[in-house]
Write a protein that holds these residues in place. Sequence first.
Motif, PDB file in Angstrom:
ATOM      1  N   ASN A   1       0.696  -1.162   0.023  1.00 62.34           N
ATOM      2  CA  ASN A   1      -0.021  -0.122   0.110  1.00 62.34           C
ATOM      3  C   ASN A   1       0.928   1.159   0.080  1.00 62.34           C
ATOM      4  O   ASN A   1       0.465   2.134  -0.703  1.00 62.34           O
ATOM      5  N   ALA A   2       1.941   1.266   0.515  1.00 67.32           N
ATOM      6  CA  ALA A   2       2.861   2.462   0.748  1.00 67.32           C
ATOM      7  C   ALA A   2       3.502   2.501  -0.605  1.00 67.32           C
ATOM      8  O   ALA A   2       3.651   3.765  -1.126  1.00 67.32           O
ATOM      9  N   ALA A   3       3.889   1.599  -1.472  1.00 67.44           N
ATOM     10  CA  ALA A   3       4.072   1.600  -2.729  1.00 67.44           C
ATOM     11  C   ALA A   3       3.005   2.216  -3.678  1.00 67.44           C
ATOM     12  O   ALA A   3       3.545   3.102  -4.594  1.00 67.44           O
ATOM     13  N   LEU A   4       2.065   1.819  -3.631  1.00 66.83           N
ATOM     14  CA  LEU A   4       0.904   2.469  -4.375  1.00 66.83           C
ATOM     15  C   LEU A   4       0.822   3.797  -4.034  1.00 66.83           C
ATOM     16  O   LEU A   4       0.538   4.588  -4.949  1.00 66.83           O
ATOM     17  N   LYS A   5       0.670   4.072  -2.840  1.00 64.27           N
ATOM     18  CA  LYS A   5       0.470   5.494  -2.491  1.00 64.27           C
ATOM     19  C   LYS A   5       1.729   6.610  -2.931  1.00 64.27           C
ATOM     20  O   LYS A   5       1.409   7.631  -3.491  1.00 64.27           O
ATOM     21  N   ALA A   6       2.812   5.985  -2.638  1.00 65.86           N
ATOM     22  CA  ALA A   6       4.118   6.725  -3.115  1.00 65.86           C
ATOM     23  C   ALA A   6       4.036   6.979  -4.798  1.00 65.86           C
ATOM     24  O   ALA A   6       4.109   8.208  -5.060  1.00 65.86           O
ATOM     25  N   LYS A   7       3.559   6.048  -5.576  1.00 67.65           N
ATOM     26  CA  LYS A   7       3.562   6.320  -6.786  1.00 67.65           C
ATOM     27  C   LYS A   7       2.227   7.453  -7.195  1.00 67.65           C
ATOM     28  O   LYS A   7       2.392   8.096  -8.024  1.00 67.65           O
ATOM     29  N   LEU A  54       6.047   9.939  -6.133  1.00 66.39           N
ATOM     30  CA  LEU A  54       7.447   9.887  -5.832  1.00 66.39           C
ATOM     31  C   LEU A  54       8.088   8.812  -6.448  1.00 66.39           C
ATOM     32  O   LEU A  54       7.612   7.984  -6.989  1.00 66.39           O
ATOM     33  N   LYS A  55       9.471   8.720  -6.682  1.00 67.70           N
ATOM     34  CA  LYS A  55      10.329   7.648  -6.905  1.00 67.70           C
ATOM     35  C   LYS A  55      10.383   6.573  -6.106  1.00 67.70           C
ATOM     36  O   LYS A  55      10.483   6.822  -4.866  1.00 67.70           O
ATOM     37  N   VAL A  56      10.217   5.371  -6.697  1.00 69.57           N
ATOM     38  CA  VAL A  56      10.112   4.389  -5.626  1.00 69.57           C
ATOM     39  C   VAL A  56      11.257   3.143  -5.972  1.00 69.57           C
ATOM     40  O   VAL A  56      11.228   2.848  -7.318  1.00 69.57           O
ATOM     41  N   ILE A  57      11.942   2.616  -4.829  1.00 63.21           N
ATOM     42  CA  ILE A  57      12.735   1.542  -5.083  1.00 63.21           C
ATOM     43  C   ILE A  57      12.069   0.474  -4.174  1.00 63.21           C
ATOM     44  O   ILE A  57      12.056   0.888  -3.016  1.00 63.21           O
ATOM     45  N   THR A  58      12.047  -0.872  -4.687  1.00 64.70           N
ATOM     46  CA  THR A  58      11.737  -1.736  -3.892  1.00 64.70           C
ATOM     47  C   THR A  58      12.995  -2.875  -3.809  1.00 64.70           C
ATOM     48  O   THR A  58      13.529  -3.066  -4.840  1.00 64.70           O
ATOM     49  N   LEU A  59      12.687  -3.802  -2.662  1.00 63.48           N
ATOM     50  CA  LEU A  59      13.650  -4.818  -2.430  1.00 63.48           C
ATOM     51  C   LEU A  59      12.651  -5.812  -1.969  1.00 63.48           C
ATOM     52  O   LEU A  59      12.076  -5.612  -0.910  1.00 63.48           O
ATOM     53  N   SER A  60      12.778  -6.940  -2.740  1.00 60.34           N
ATOM     54  CA  SER A  60      11.672  -8.149  -2.258  1.00 60.34           C
ATOM     55  C   SER A  60      12.501  -9.397  -2.522  1.00 60.34           C
ATOM     56  O   SER A  60      13.517  -9.349  -3.359  1.00 60.34           O
ATOM     57  N   GLY A  61      12.030 -10.506  -2.145  1.00 59.40           N
ATOM     58  CA  GLY A  61      12.371 -11.815  -2.532  1.00 59.40           C
ATOM     59  C   GLY A  61      11.287 -12.771  -2.755  1.00 59.40           C
ATOM     60  O   GLY A  61      10.214 -12.221  -3.070  1.00 59.40           O
ATOM     61  N   ARG A  82       3.925  -8.914  -5.331  1.00 52.35           N
ATOM     62  CA  ARG A  82       3.059  -7.558  -5.627  1.00 52.35           C
ATOM     63  C   ARG A  82       4.074  -6.438  -5.672  1.00 52.35           C
ATOM     64  O   ARG A  82       4.112  -5.479  -6.484  1.00 52.35           O
ATOM     65  N   LEU A  83       5.035  -6.439  -4.658  1.00 51.42           N
ATOM     66  CA  LEU A  83       6.021  -5.129  -4.737  1.00 51.42           C
ATOM     67  C   LEU A  83       6.883  -5.030  -5.512  1.00 51.42           C
ATOM     68  O   LEU A  83       6.982  -4.114  -6.127  1.00 51.42           O
ATOM     69  N   LYS A  84       7.194  -6.266  -6.146  1.00 53.87           N
ATOM     70  CA  LYS A  84       8.250  -6.056  -7.476  1.00 53.87           C
ATOM     71  C   LYS A  84       7.612  -5.470  -8.432  1.00 53.87           C
ATOM     72  O   LYS A  84       8.421  -5.062  -9.426  1.00 53.87           O
ATOM     73  N   LYS A  85       6.348  -5.370  -8.670  1.00 62.86           N
ATOM     74  CA  LYS A  85       5.824  -4.646  -9.904  1.00 62.86           C
ATOM     75  C   LYS A  85       5.423  -3.248  -9.653  1.00 62.86           C
ATOM     76  O   LYS A  85       5.243  -2.599 -10.604  1.00 62.86           O
ATOM     77  N   LEU A  86       5.911  -2.689  -8.497  1.00 65.07           N
ATOM     78  CA  LEU A  86       5.583  -1.238  -8.289  1.00 65.07           C
ATOM     79  C   LEU A  86       6.386  -0.208  -8.232  1.00 65.07           C
ATOM     80  O   LEU A  86       6.073   0.822  -8.141  1.00 65.07           O
ATOM     81  N   GLY A  87       7.730  -0.532  -8.296  1.00 65.12           N
ATOM     82  CA  GLY A  87       8.641   0.304  -8.116  1.00 65.12           C
ATOM     83  C   GLY A  87       9.304   0.776  -9.437  1.00 65.12           C
ATOM     84  O   GLY A  87       9.158   0.180 -10.479  1.00 65.12           O
ATOM     85  N   ASP A  88       9.910   1.865  -9.445  1.00 67.45           N
ATOM     86  CA  ASP A  88      10.584   2.598 -10.510  1.00 67.45           C
ATOM     87  C   ASP A  88      11.878   1.720 -10.633  1.00 67.45           C
ATOM     88  O   ASP A  88      12.338   1.305 -11.997  1.00 67.45           O
ATOM     89  N   ILE A  89      12.308   1.002  -9.664  1.00 71.77           N
ATOM     90  CA  ILE A  89      13.518   0.073  -9.684  1.00 71.77           C
ATOM     91  C   ILE A  89      13.288  -0.929  -8.679  1.00 71.77           C
ATOM     92  O   ILE A  89      12.783  -0.538  -7.460  1.00 71.77           O
ATOM     93  N   ASN A  90      13.151  -2.228  -9.287  1.00 76.56           N
ATOM     94  CA  ASN A  90      12.699  -3.292  -8.337  1.00 76.56           C
ATOM     95  C   ASN A  90      13.924  -4.152  -8.232  1.00 76.56           C
ATOM     96  O   ASN A  90      14.397  -4.883  -9.191  1.00 76.56           O
ATOM     97  N   LEU A  91      14.622  -4.408  -6.992  1.00 74.61           N
ATOM     98  CA  LEU A  91      15.685  -5.307  -6.816  1.00 74.61           C
ATOM     99  C   LEU A  91      14.860  -6.614  -6.131  1.00 74.61           C
ATOM    100  O   LEU A  91      14.421  -6.522  -4.934  1.00 74.61           O
ATOM    101  N   TRP A  92      15.263  -7.822  -6.771  1.00 70.34           N
ATOM    102  CA  TRP A  92      14.408  -9.083  -6.319  1.00 70.34           C
ATOM    103  C   TRP A  92      15.757 -10.150  -6.250  1.00 70.34           C
ATOM    104  O   TRP A  92      16.442 -10.041  -7.080  1.00 70.34           O
ATOM    105  N   ILE A  93      15.394 -10.864  -5.212  1.00 71.75           N
ATOM    106  CA  ILE A  93      16.352 -12.144  -4.883  1.00 71.75           C
ATOM    107  C   ILE A  93      15.603 -13.327  -4.927  1.00 71.75           C
ATOM    108  O   ILE A  93      14.624 -13.401  -4.328  1.00 71.75           O
TER     109      ILE A  93
END
Length: 179
Positions: free
Chosen positions: A116-122, A126-133, A139-150
């Motif tokens: 929800n924070a990513a959706l709000k920031a967008k 705001l620019k959004v960087i996400t980190l997930s695994g 869901r989070l991996k699809k929401l950032g301007d840059i998405n770092l995934w492991i």
Amino acid sequence: MNCADRLKAVADHIVLVDVDKLEGAKHLITRASKRGGKIIIAGNGASAAIASHVAVDLTKASGIRAVNFNEADLITCFANDYGYEHWIEKALDFYADGKDVVILISSSGMSPNVVNAALKAKAMGLKVITLSGFRKSNRLKKLGDINLWINSCEYNIVETVHQAWLLAIVDQVAAEKGK
């Protein structure tokens, strides 16, 4: 898996990062700072601890204003008033400015409050960087301007790699500033 195997798994995942995305994240952070913006970092549990560590290091070692939302009174007040799923997005309402970058960390990429924070920031522009695994389709991996995934489903491996990637950015920014 023994300790040596776990360390190897962490090391293997650290170097599997898409370096262009890591550089892109660094660029968003430095550009926001040059424009007078700040970096807001948030997550739950260990990801919140990583957010605190990185926010302090960005500020101290790199000279970039960074904050996190780990104050117990903020979390409990906003969770009580707006619901736990919405407390980070409401904190963004109160604390984010148009030139800021938001870094959101979630091992699973499925934490409702982080998503929800990513959706709000967008929505705020705001620019959004996400980190997930965990799952590549989280869901989070699809929401950032840059998405770092492991590609791991083990919390400690995911969290250790996230911290290493973020601190690599901090160290690079500091080196470029001559600090």
